[in-house]
Scaffold this motif. Sequence first.
Motif, PDB file in Angstrom:
ATOM      1  N   GLY A  47      52.741  43.687  54.865  1.00 50.70           N
ATOM      2  CA  GLY A  47      53.301  42.801  55.874  1.00 50.70           C
ATOM      3  C   GLY A  47      52.358  41.711  56.325  1.00 50.70           C
ATOM      4  O   GLY A  47      52.765  40.791  57.038  1.00 50.70           O
ATOM      5  N   ARG A  48      51.088  41.783  55.944  1.00 56.98           N
ATOM      6  CA  ARG A  48      50.112  40.759  56.303  1.00 56.98           C
ATOM      7  C   ARG A  48      49.666  40.015  55.047  1.00 56.98           C
ATOM      8  O   ARG A  48      50.094  40.301  53.931  1.00 56.98           O
ATOM      9  N   GLN A  49      48.742  39.065  55.220  1.00 57.72           N
ATOM     10  CA  GLN A  49      48.252  38.271  54.090  1.00 57.72           C
ATOM     11  C   GLN A  49      47.323  39.093  53.191  1.00 57.72           C
ATOM     12  O   GLN A  49      46.626  39.995  53.651  1.00 57.72           O
ATOM     13  N   PHE A  50      47.316  38.723  51.917  1.00 59.58           N
ATOM     14  CA  PHE A  50      46.421  39.325  50.938  1.00 59.58           C
ATOM     15  C   PHE A  50      45.684  38.204  50.216  1.00 59.58           C
ATOM     16  O   PHE A  50      46.287  37.180  49.877  1.00 59.58           O
ATOM     17  N   ASN A  51      44.406  38.420  49.988  1.00 60.17           N
ATOM     18  CA  ASN A  51      43.677  37.463  49.169  1.00 60.17           C
ATOM     19  C   ASN A  51      44.154  37.567  47.724  1.00 60.17           C
ATOM     20  O   ASN A  51      44.777  38.563  47.336  1.00 60.17           O
ATOM     21  N   GLN A  52      43.830  36.556  46.942  1.00 64.18           N
ATOM     22  CA  GLN A  52      44.388  36.514  45.596  1.00 64.18           C
ATOM     23  C   GLN A  52      43.401  35.860  44.641  1.00 64.18           C
ATOM     24  O   GLN A  52      42.802  34.832  44.952  1.00 64.18           O
ATOM     25  N   HIS A  53      43.204  36.480  43.494  1.00 62.35           N
ATOM     26  CA  HIS A  53      42.378  35.937  42.416  1.00 62.35           C
ATOM     27  C   HIS A  53      43.027  36.279  41.085  1.00 62.35           C
ATOM     28  O   HIS A  53      44.038  36.996  41.045  1.00 62.35           O
ATOM     29  N   SER A  54      42.434  35.822  40.001  1.00 64.23           N
ATOM     30  CA  SER A  54      43.014  36.099  38.694  1.00 64.23           C
ATOM     31  C   SER A  54      42.386  37.359  38.082  1.00 64.23           C
ATOM     32  O   SER A  54      41.216  37.680  38.328  1.00 64.23           O
ATOM     33  N   ILE A  55      43.194  38.059  37.309  1.00 69.74           N
ATOM     34  CA  ILE A  55      42.716  39.205  36.540  1.00 69.74           C
ATOM     35  C   ILE A  55      43.235  39.049  35.110  1.00 69.74           C
ATOM     36  O   ILE A  55      44.244  38.384  34.863  1.00 69.74           O
ATOM     37  N   ALA A  56      42.523  39.680  34.156  1.00 64.73           N
ATOM     38  CA  ALA A  56      42.929  39.611  32.749  1.00 64.73           C
ATOM     39  C   ALA A  56      42.363  40.813  32.016  1.00 64.73           C
ATOM     40  O   ALA A  56      41.341  41.383  32.428  1.00 64.73           O
TER      41      ALA A  56
END
Length: 804
Positions: A510-519
Amino acid sequence: MLYNYFTIALRNLLKNKTHTVINVAGLSLSIASVFLITLYIRGELSYDKFHDKAENLYRISWEDNNPQTRTPHPLAQALVQDFPEVESAVSLSPLWASGLTRETHSFRNPEKDARYDEKNILSVDSTFFKVFSFPLVKGDPENALKKVNGLLISESMAKKYFGESDPIGKHLSVDGDQYLVEIVGVFKDVPVYSHFHFDFLVSYVREKFLDPGSEYYMWKDFGHFNYIRLKPGTDAKQLESKIMEWSRKYINWSDHDLKSLARQHYGFKLQPVTDIHLKSRLRWELEPNGNIDYIYILTAAGLLILIIACINFINLTTAKSAERAKEIGVRKTMGALRSQLSLQFLTESVVVSMIAIVLSIVIVQISLPFFNDATGLSFQIQYSQYLFIFIAFGIFIGVLSGIYPALYLTSVKPHLILKGKFILTNTGARLRRGLIIFQFSMSMILISSTIIIFNQLNFLKNKNLGFDKDEVIIVPNKHDDGMKGFDVLRNELLKMEGVTSVSASSNIPGRQFNQHSIALAKKPQDHISSSEVYIDYDFFQALGIKLKDGRFFLRENPADLASTFIINETAAKQLNANGSVVGQEIIWDRDEYLIRGTVVGVIKDFHFQSLHEPIRPLLFALSTEQFNHILIKINTKNFDQKIAAIEKAYKIAEPYFGFEFTFLEDNLNQQYIAEQRTGLIVGGFSITAILIACFGLFGMSILTFHQRIKELSVRKVLGATSMNLFVMLVENFTKLILVSVLVSIPIVWWGMDAWLDNFDYKININPVTFIISGLVLILVSWITLSYFGVKASRLNPADTLKNE
């Protein structure tokens, strides 16, 4: 002449008291409703317009398949440097804890020992006051944001910490007296209608001094909110079209990347600041925004209510035309001009409207506290400011409502009126039936729309989100040092009766989440964008999240802490659609460094963000300290005693910061606050619309009853029962309402289907909704008409037929 018109108007209104009361009541309710709706809409449309030349202010966003608000920190000032049409720019950001959660800091006035926990803090460029119109009441706007240890505070915070004394030059100690900051400026409290709010400002000068060389302040990191002020007359779209090619000067785009972005219309975009609140739903908004669709819904509701009331007036006035026909005929025969008669009827209409205006002010004042509760705002109305608007609106409504009756009543020929032929025409009756159908169609639209809105809200509230949200409380961790004693705190909490599980995480659903790339390590070019969260060992147990493949993190396996990950099903499918990813190595791009680790488990998808959004990839990393929230699963029986015991244990682990908690379910419901408010407002005004329509129905029934009283008496003599008479009275009205239902169904279906498109997870519109709405209208109309059923049963044919 005008005095004479008003005198005659008042006499006629007093002579027809029931007719007058019905018209005044309907108009006053509609005017009060429209005023309240307008008050709310005006506020929603005024966001960020308080800035000087607000039309020249833009936020730079990033557009792709998952668009976001944050862009690189150097972007703002680089635009000023390279584009003469950019007058000034600023970069800003909240102070983030891990996981893109706002940091909490404890401020204390050493002189008064006044201490409070605060997190409404922004770090900003020194150009902040050149872009935004947040006036400083004390301090130098040119230099206040250039001091390393400087802090700017709002007027409310100045009073909170320093009372009436001048705070400039004084100090606040931060986080247990770890360091001091100097008050270098005081700004006016941020207006309610701003898309972001803050109580404290610190300069990026300080943040860069504390973290020199960080990639967070470089072009690689899309982690800041950038705003620009354009010179007057600049074409924003033309500037926007240049930015991507220009950005190659600072970002290493390949030709392929740039062409691919251009083909999909991706890249840096300029958002008008005044559009953000109602038209922007990007990732990482500084605050929850409104929705322009709800403005349309409320505008439609206000117009429908007003139309219903005006139709009441038109219907009742024209229906009573037979009673005033002879008056008109005599006055025309005596030489009265049509324009004079029209003005007379318009005067009566305006007088009714002005009386309704006065009564509507009373209704507004009585209903304002309830309206404030529904909207979550605190409107205070200075009626003197709206005096001219009220008068103008009253005249407008009076003319709008009275123009047709005035033209209709004055158009007939005097000789027809005096011969009694005026009442034989069916034209007026057909028009009134048409207006009743239109009126109840409007009511049907409001009722059905309200039911659909509440059904969708109920669906959102009760949908299985894939985790257990009930009886979970969230205690914010306000300082990293507090988590050093988390294991001790968890053990103490688990000893308490009713506490079944304790966990910690950097983010919560329900709150914000940080975000980056994964592979996958074997396919690093096929990277995907993934949200991320740091958790402890018991997170999945506390929320009842199920395992799909592999295993959970294990305490007995120390390697899990350093080099393993768990991902959700969506991430697993996007990384490797054709097979399992458990046991495979992935690369997690954390901006400043790459982290390699093995996927040890895949959990079943759950909704960690709003149901407005589809489920996106999510990565879990194990940690022992990067936590912002403590999650406690608790039996809520004897809750007060249990929460007191939890607070006592918390204060032992964290003695400096204050204790607070929320329920996880409440956090989730906050995602739909705009829908809840709209539902309450539309629901309230739907009831008002039905009430106004029933006023009109009651008035029309009075006239119908009096016109058919002799017929009813004859039928009673011939043996008709009271029920027979009631059915005869309501039959025609019921048919009209059924037609109204049929007319409104396609309109509601089309409009609410478009509204439901705001959600990725939504209900299907059920035909039962229209059946219920129609039955409500019919039932309410029957209740309204039941008075005449009783009256018909008491008819004495001897009295009504004695003159025949």
